[in-house]
Design a protein around this motif. Structure first.
Motif, PDB file in Angstrom:
ATOM      1  N   THR A   1       0.821  -1.214   0.000  1.00  0.00           N
ATOM      2  CA  THR A   1       0.000   0.000   0.000  1.00  0.00           C
ATOM      3  C   THR A   1       0.852   1.259   0.000  1.00  0.00           C
ATOM      4  O   THR A   1       0.507   2.247  -0.657  1.00  0.00           O
ATOM      5  N   THR A   2       1.967   1.247   0.719  1.00  0.00           N
ATOM      6  CA  THR A   2       2.827   2.435   0.779  1.00  0.00           C
ATOM      7  C   THR A   2       3.360   2.784  -0.604  1.00  0.00           C
ATOM      8  O   THR A   2       3.395   3.962  -0.992  1.00  0.00           O
ATOM      9  N   VAL A   3       3.767   1.778  -1.360  1.00  0.00           N
ATOM     10  CA  VAL A   3       4.277   2.013  -2.716  1.00  0.00           C
ATOM     11  C   VAL A   3       3.153   2.532  -3.614  1.00  0.00           C
ATOM     12  O   VAL A   3       3.335   3.483  -4.383  1.00  0.00           O
ATOM     13  N   ASN A   4       1.986   1.909  -3.512  1.00  0.00           N
ATOM     14  CA  ASN A   4       0.839   2.361  -4.312  1.00  0.00           C
ATOM     15  C   ASN A   4       0.468   3.799  -3.987  1.00  0.00           C
ATOM     16  O   ASN A   4       0.134   4.585  -4.885  1.00  0.00           O
ATOM     17  N   LEU A   5       0.526   4.166  -2.711  1.00  0.00           N
ATOM     18  CA  LEU A   5       0.174   5.519  -2.308  1.00  0.00           C
ATOM     19  C   LEU A   5       1.157   6.537  -2.881  1.00  0.00           C
ATOM     20  O   LEU A   5       0.749   7.602  -3.370  1.00  0.00           O
ATOM     21  N   ALA A   6       2.450   6.232  -2.835  1.00  0.00           N
ATOM     22  CA  ALA A   6       3.444   7.144  -3.419  1.00  0.00           C
ATOM     23  C   ALA A   6       3.180   7.342  -4.906  1.00  0.00           C
ATOM     24  O   ALA A   6       3.257   8.464  -5.425  1.00  0.00           O
TER      25      ALA A   6
ATOM     26  N   ALA B   1       0.748  11.029  -9.320  1.00  0.00           N
ATOM     27  CA  ALA B   1      -0.211  11.347 -10.377  1.00  0.00           C
ATOM     28  C   ALA B   1      -1.086  12.534 -10.008  1.00  0.00           C
ATOM     29  O   ALA B   1      -1.581  13.244 -10.893  1.00  0.00           O
ATOM     30  N   LEU B   2      -1.275  12.777  -8.710  1.00  0.00           N
ATOM     31  CA  LEU B   2      -2.129  13.873  -8.261  1.00  0.00           C
ATOM     32  C   LEU B   2      -1.365  15.171  -8.032  1.00  0.00           C
ATOM     33  O   LEU B   2      -1.984  16.233  -7.889  1.00  0.00           O
TER      34      LEU B   2
ATOM     35  N   LEU C   1       6.233  22.339   5.262  1.00  0.00           N
ATOM     36  CA  LEU C   1       5.080  21.525   4.901  1.00  0.00           C
ATOM     37  C   LEU C   1       3.838  22.401   4.813  1.00  0.00           C
ATOM     38  O   LEU C   1       3.638  23.297   5.634  1.00  0.00           O
ATOM     39  N   ARG C   2       3.023  22.107   3.821  1.00  0.00           N
ATOM     40  CA  ARG C   2       1.760  22.836   3.693  1.00  0.00           C
ATOM     41  C   ARG C   2       0.675  21.855   3.287  1.00  0.00           C
ATOM     42  O   ARG C   2       0.776  21.187   2.259  1.00  0.00           O
ATOM     43  N   ALA C   3      -0.375  21.785   4.104  1.00  0.00           N
ATOM     44  CA  ALA C   3      -1.489  20.886   3.810  1.00  0.00           C
ATOM     45  C   ALA C   3      -2.261  21.400   2.607  1.00  0.00           C
ATOM     46  O   ALA C   3      -2.455  22.603   2.441  1.00  0.00           O
ATOM     47  N   VAL C   4      -2.678  20.494   1.753  1.00  0.00           N
ATOM     48  CA  VAL C   4      -3.501  20.854   0.597  1.00  0.00           C
ATOM     49  C   VAL C   4      -4.911  20.322   0.827  1.00  0.00           C
ATOM     50  O   VAL C   4      -5.201  19.685   1.838  1.00  0.00           O
ATOM     51  N   ASP C   5      -5.800  20.609  -0.100  1.00  0.00           N
ATOM     52  CA  ASP C   5      -7.180  20.162   0.038  1.00  0.00           C
ATOM     53  C   ASP C   5      -7.248  18.630   0.081  1.00  0.00           C
ATOM     54  O   ASP C   5      -6.407  17.931  -0.490  1.00  0.00           O
ATOM     55  N   ARG C   6      -8.240  18.146   0.773  1.00  0.00           N
ATOM     56  CA  ARG C   6      -8.458  16.701   0.862  1.00  0.00           C
ATOM     57  C   ARG C   6      -8.606  16.116  -0.540  1.00  0.00           C
ATOM     58  O   ARG C   6      -9.309  16.655  -1.387  1.00  0.00           O
ATOM     59  N   LEU C   7      -7.908  15.025  -0.779  1.00  0.00           N
ATOM     60  CA  LEU C   7      -7.928  14.386  -2.090  1.00  0.00           C
ATOM     61  C   LEU C   7      -8.481  12.970  -1.976  1.00  0.00           C
ATOM     62  O   LEU C   7      -8.293  12.298  -0.951  1.00  0.00           O
ATOM     63  N   SER C   8      -9.121  12.519  -3.016  1.00  0.00           N
ATOM     64  CA  SER C   8      -9.563  11.135  -3.113  1.00  0.00           C
ATOM     65  C   SER C   8      -8.506  10.358  -3.891  1.00  0.00           C
ATOM     66  O   SER C   8      -8.241  10.651  -5.064  1.00  0.00           O
ATOM     67  N   VAL C   9      -7.884   9.416  -3.232  1.00  0.00           N
ATOM     68  CA  VAL C   9      -6.811   8.629  -3.835  1.00  0.00           C
ATOM     69  C   VAL C   9      -7.386   7.298  -4.292  1.00  0.00           C
ATOM     70  O   VAL C   9      -7.887   6.516  -3.477  1.00  0.00           O
ATOM     71  N   ARG C  10      -7.311   7.057  -5.585  1.00  0.00           N
ATOM     72  CA  ARG C  10      -7.945   5.872  -6.163  1.00  0.00           C
ATOM     73  C   ARG C  10      -7.508   4.591  -5.453  1.00  0.00           C
ATOM     74  O   ARG C  10      -6.323   4.292  -5.362  1.00  0.00           O
ATOM     75  N   GLY C  11      -8.498   3.867  -4.936  1.00  0.00           N
ATOM     76  CA  GLY C  11      -8.236   2.601  -4.287  1.00  0.00           C
ATOM     77  C   GLY C  11      -7.778   2.698  -2.848  1.00  0.00           C
ATOM     78  O   GLY C  11      -7.632   1.680  -2.166  1.00  0.00           O
TER      79      GLY C  11
END
Length: 321
Positions: A261-266, A271-272, A296-306
């Protein structure tokens, strides 16, 4: 019977004559030919006709070596096949790249096509012994480093920071430039990226032409690599912008590659992310929270596929006064 150019060229690189069929090699090693072929296929070597005289004394010794390692208990049969596959994958890519460099050298020297086989044979006599020594040297150094790093680790629970760097709009660019320009761009990207990753204390897992996957033991090192990659490639002439995704967590190592999962998330965060930016998952950002080298700066909540929704952070170098 005299050898034709193709046969003479193969023997020049093998550095010994081919004199055995597959059945003869298997007989000399004391195994059924189906078992020998299974090991050869794992090494990336194709099946050949039963009556084809394609094998050398080194083929006999290599087969005996693999069988001896199994017989001694160093590896069982399945682990020996895994070792053989890893060797086959690595050496296939290595051989292809070295052959390509050889062709480029002959082209640059103006060698006509009809003289190419003879020139290749001279090249084999010149470079193969030295390349063989370099290959063994580099492998031993890498094996020593890897063994020292993972000998005491629980391989089912390795925790790493993972980075995935990607050239923006590479597919579109590849359709607009010449193949020679594309090859030069890929060479520059892979060379610069590998230099940055290794010099910063990370490890390149693999490159895919327009992207590179790397890992580091610490979040600080992964962030430094990511920021340096973006900075360095931004200064490169005619180089597309780079974007990087970072994530920290458990990974699974298998045959020199990383999964989970960590690799998939990176990869998903890459891509985002916007061109020229580094986007990190909350876990890696938390590990950087007290690191004064980065902002560090937080960005808007994102939907990460899967993987659901999360609030990632951009990572930039902290301003110094």
């Amino acid at each position: 019977m005299p050898l034709d150019d193709g046969d003479a060229l193969r023997e020049a690189f093998l550095r010994e004559p081919r004199r055995y069929t597959s059945h003869q090699v298997a007989d000399m090693a004391g195994v059924p030919v189906y078992r020998a072929r299974r090991l050869w296929r794992a090494l990336g070597l194709p099946n050949v006709a039963d009556d084809a005289v394609e094998f050398t004394d080194s083929d006999v010794e290599a087969l005996r070596t693999m069988l001896r390692m199994v017989g001694s208990g160093a590896y069982d049969e399945e682990h020996m096949l895994l070792i053989a596959r890893s060797i086959g994958r690595a050496t296939t890519r290595l051989a292809e790249s070295q052959a390509e460099v050889g062709v480029e050298s002959l082209d640059q020297a103006g060698v006509p096509l009809e003289e190419r086989p003879r020139a290749w044979r001279r090249r084999a006599e010149l470079v193969v012994p030295d390349l063989a020594r370099l290959l063994v040297y580099a492998w031993q150094r890498q094996l020593a480093a890897a063994a020292g790093r993972i000998a005491g680790q629980d391989m089912s629970a390795v925790r790493l920071s993972v980075g995935f760097a990607d050239l923006v709009a590479f597919t579109r660019l590849s359709r607009q430039i010449k193949l020679s320009q594309l090859a030069s761009l890929v060479d520059r990207f892979e060379g610069r990226s590998a230099d940055i990753v290794t010099s910063s204390g990370g490890r390149v897992v693999k490159t895919l032409g327009d992207s590179v996957l790397f890992v580091a033991d610490e979040a600080h090192v992964a962030a430094e690599i990511a920021v340096r990659l973006v900075e360095t490639h931004a200064r490169g002439r005619d180089m597309p912008e780079l974007r990087v995704g970072l994530a920290a967590g458990p990974v699974m190592w298998r045959m020199g590659d990383v999964f989970g999962t960590t690799v998939n998330l990176a990869s998903r965060l890459t891509a985002l992310s916007l061109p020229g930016t580094v986007l990190a998952d909350p876990q890696l950002a938390e590990e950087l929270e007290d690191d004064r080298a980065f902002r560090l700066r937080a960005v808007d909540r994102l939907s990460v596929r899967g993987l659901g929704e999360l609030v990632p952070f951009t990572v930039t170098r902290a301003e110094t006064s």
